[in-house]
Motif scaffolding. Sequence first.
Motif, PDB file in Angstrom:
ATOM      1  N   LEU A   1      30.964  47.851  44.903  1.00  0.00           N
ATOM      2  CA  LEU A   1      30.866  46.326  45.283  1.00  0.00           C
ATOM      3  C   LEU A   1      30.840  45.430  43.856  1.00  0.00           C
ATOM      4  CD1 LEU A   1      30.249  44.496  47.821  1.00  0.00           C
ATOM      5  CD2 LEU A   1      28.005  44.532  47.254  1.00  0.00           C
ATOM      6  N   ARG A   2      30.515  46.036  42.924  1.00  0.00           N
ATOM      7  CA  ARG A   2      30.645  45.291  41.486  1.00  0.00           C
ATOM      8  C   ARG A   2      31.918  45.160  41.296  1.00  0.00           C
ATOM      9  NH1 ARG A   2      25.946  48.266  40.198  1.00  0.00           N
ATOM     10  NH2 ARG A   2      27.321  49.953  38.993  1.00  0.00           N
ATOM     11  N   GLY A   3      32.728  45.992  41.397  1.00  0.00           N
ATOM     12  CA  GLY A   3      34.332  45.820  41.169  1.00  0.00           C
ATOM     13  C   GLY A   3      35.097  45.348  42.297  1.00  0.00           C
ATOM     14  N   ALA A   4      34.591  45.027  43.348  1.00  0.00           N
ATOM     15  CA  ALA A   4      35.284  44.758  44.699  1.00  0.00           C
ATOM     16  C   ALA A   4      36.295  43.554  44.292  1.00  0.00           C
ATOM     17  CB  ALA A   4      34.599  44.144  45.729  1.00  0.00           C
ATOM     18  N   GLY A   5      37.457  43.692  45.039  1.00  0.00           N
ATOM     19  CA  GLY A   5      38.701  42.959  44.851  1.00  0.00           C
ATOM     20  C   GLY A   5      39.484  42.914  45.998  1.00  0.00           C
ATOM     21  N   GLU A   6      40.682  42.808  46.165  1.00  0.00           N
ATOM     22  CA  GLU A   6      41.723  42.465  47.125  1.00  0.00           C
ATOM     23  C   GLU A   6      41.861  44.061  47.799  1.00  0.00           C
ATOM     24  OE1 GLU A   6      45.241  40.351  46.428  1.00  0.00           O
ATOM     25  OE2 GLU A   6      44.317  38.544  46.321  1.00  0.00           O
ATOM     26  N   ASP A   7      42.069  44.905  46.915  1.00  0.00           N
ATOM     27  CA  ASP A   7      42.053  46.304  47.552  1.00  0.00           C
ATOM     28  C   ASP A   7      40.993  46.943  48.174  1.00  0.00           C
ATOM     29  OD1 ASP A   7      40.551  48.286  45.260  1.00  0.00           O
ATOM     30  OD2 ASP A   7      41.020  46.316  44.563  1.00  0.00           O
ATOM     31  N   ASP A   8      39.940  46.362  48.348  1.00  0.00           N
ATOM     32  CA  ASP A   8      38.692  46.592  49.107  1.00  0.00           C
ATOM     33  C   ASP A   8      38.966  46.564  50.650  1.00  0.00           C
ATOM     34  OD1 ASP A   8      36.237  47.941  48.696  1.00  0.00           O
ATOM     35  OD2 ASP A   8      35.194  46.250  49.708  1.00  0.00           O
ATOM     36  N   VAL A   9      39.881  45.801  51.071  1.00  0.00           N
ATOM     37  CA  VAL A   9      40.303  45.447  52.522  1.00  0.00           C
ATOM     38  C   VAL A   9      41.342  46.388  52.899  1.00  0.00           C
ATOM     39  CG1 VAL A   9      40.979  43.868  54.477  1.00  0.00           C
ATOM     40  CG2 VAL A   9      39.379  43.260  52.526  1.00  0.00           C
ATOM     41  N   ASP A  10      40.924  47.472  53.852  1.00  0.00           N
ATOM     42  CA  ASP A  10      42.137  48.562  53.927  1.00  0.00           C
ATOM     43  C   ASP A  10      41.940  48.702  55.557  1.00  0.00           C
ATOM     44  OD1 ASP A  10      42.703  51.701  54.535  1.00  0.00           O
ATOM     45  OD2 ASP A  10      43.341  51.146  52.316  1.00  0.00           O
ATOM     46  N   ASP A  11      43.144  49.116  55.982  1.00  0.00           N
ATOM     47  CA  ASP A  11      43.415  49.317  57.478  1.00  0.00           C
ATOM     48  C   ASP A  11      42.470  50.510  58.042  1.00  0.00           C
ATOM     49  OD1 ASP A  11      45.120  51.004  56.612  1.00  0.00           O
ATOM     50  OD2 ASP A  11      46.593  50.091  57.983  1.00  0.00           O
ATOM     51  N   GLN A  12      42.177  51.424  56.922  1.00  0.00           N
ATOM     52  CA  GLN A  12      41.546  52.675  57.442  1.00  0.00           C
ATOM     53  C   GLN A  12      40.107  52.988  56.957  1.00  0.00           C
ATOM     54  OE1 GLN A  12      43.056  55.529  59.390  1.00  0.00           O
ATOM     55  NE2 GLN A  12      44.269  53.562  60.046  1.00  0.00           N
ATOM     56  N   LEU A  13      39.828  52.405  55.835  1.00  0.00           N
ATOM     57  CA  LEU A  13      38.465  52.666  54.995  1.00  0.00           C
ATOM     58  C   LEU A  13      37.324  51.567  55.232  1.00  0.00           C
ATOM     59  CD1 LEU A  13      39.820  54.074  51.725  1.00  0.00           C
ATOM     60  CD2 LEU A  13      38.931  55.446  53.874  1.00  0.00           C
TER      61      LEU A  13
END
Length: 315
Positions: free
Chosen positions: A214-226
């Motif tokens: 969460l501290r390093g969350a960015g756009e890549d944290d939205v995923d269609d599987q995870l």
Amino acid sequence: MRPDEDREPETAGRLGGRLQTLLGAGRDLAGLFTLHDDAMRRLPADHPVALEIEYALESRRDRDRAPSASVPMWTDLLARAEASAGPDAAVTIAIRDGQLRSRRARGRPEDLDALVDAYRVEQRRRPGGARAALAWALRDRAWFARFRGPDAHREAPGEGALIAAEVRDQPDPVAARTARRIEAEVLLAQSAVAETRPAGAAAGRALAIAEELLRGAGEDDVDDQLPPAQVLLAEGLRQAGRCAEARRVARLAYALHSDLPVFDPARPLLVQARAERGADGYDTACAALHVRRATFPPDSHYVAEARGLVAELRP
């Protein structure tokens, strides 16, 4: 004779270029249909570029198609790709991944074991390339074993965590974050299956990973599987007995991600319901069941999990 048959390489190049343009623009469905029609007229159906276009089209159609309809389509496409391009071709690997994703979304009880078996084969076929997916399949089987009765397969202790640890050390930052998210999920599943409260070492490590993500969350944290990092954090907090914090984070996760293309939009509601308990928990569990029914087939273990929680929390 097909139009452009004598200029097939040039035609394939032009069609492939159009595909990349559409993919860069967000996979417009109408444009993919038009491109697919052109490819079917100008290229053999088993040409690698034609298969790539069909893969892109069907991946986009999956957004609006029931998983039970997707599985047979992907199975047929995979058989054609393996017969024409071979099992190790890049387009075949992509199609095989699509077929396995559709089976995961269908979520029938028999799909859990079949996916683990399939990803074990895939890992042997391309070592290192399927470890993360195998770890994820092991996580699903461990998590949903609770809803399949006493004879369901349960993971050997640490099996999934060992695989997640293998894929954690990645040079690519996005791949490394993906591996860490899978590791957190595997640890949470192990803790849940063990039914230990307060959380044991596995859930404690998962909570630490979720906080790091969460501290390093960015756009890549939205995923269609995870699941997003907030969902992992909420589940970790709940398993640690910090229910008030878990409810707050779960509500935030649902508000942030319910309209995005996440695999399971109901997941934050299930965490919130387990953290609330009582009448509020029952109402939230009913809402989670409604979302799961709208997202997954009625005979899936996803719906079974939500239905079981509603029964557990019913006043």
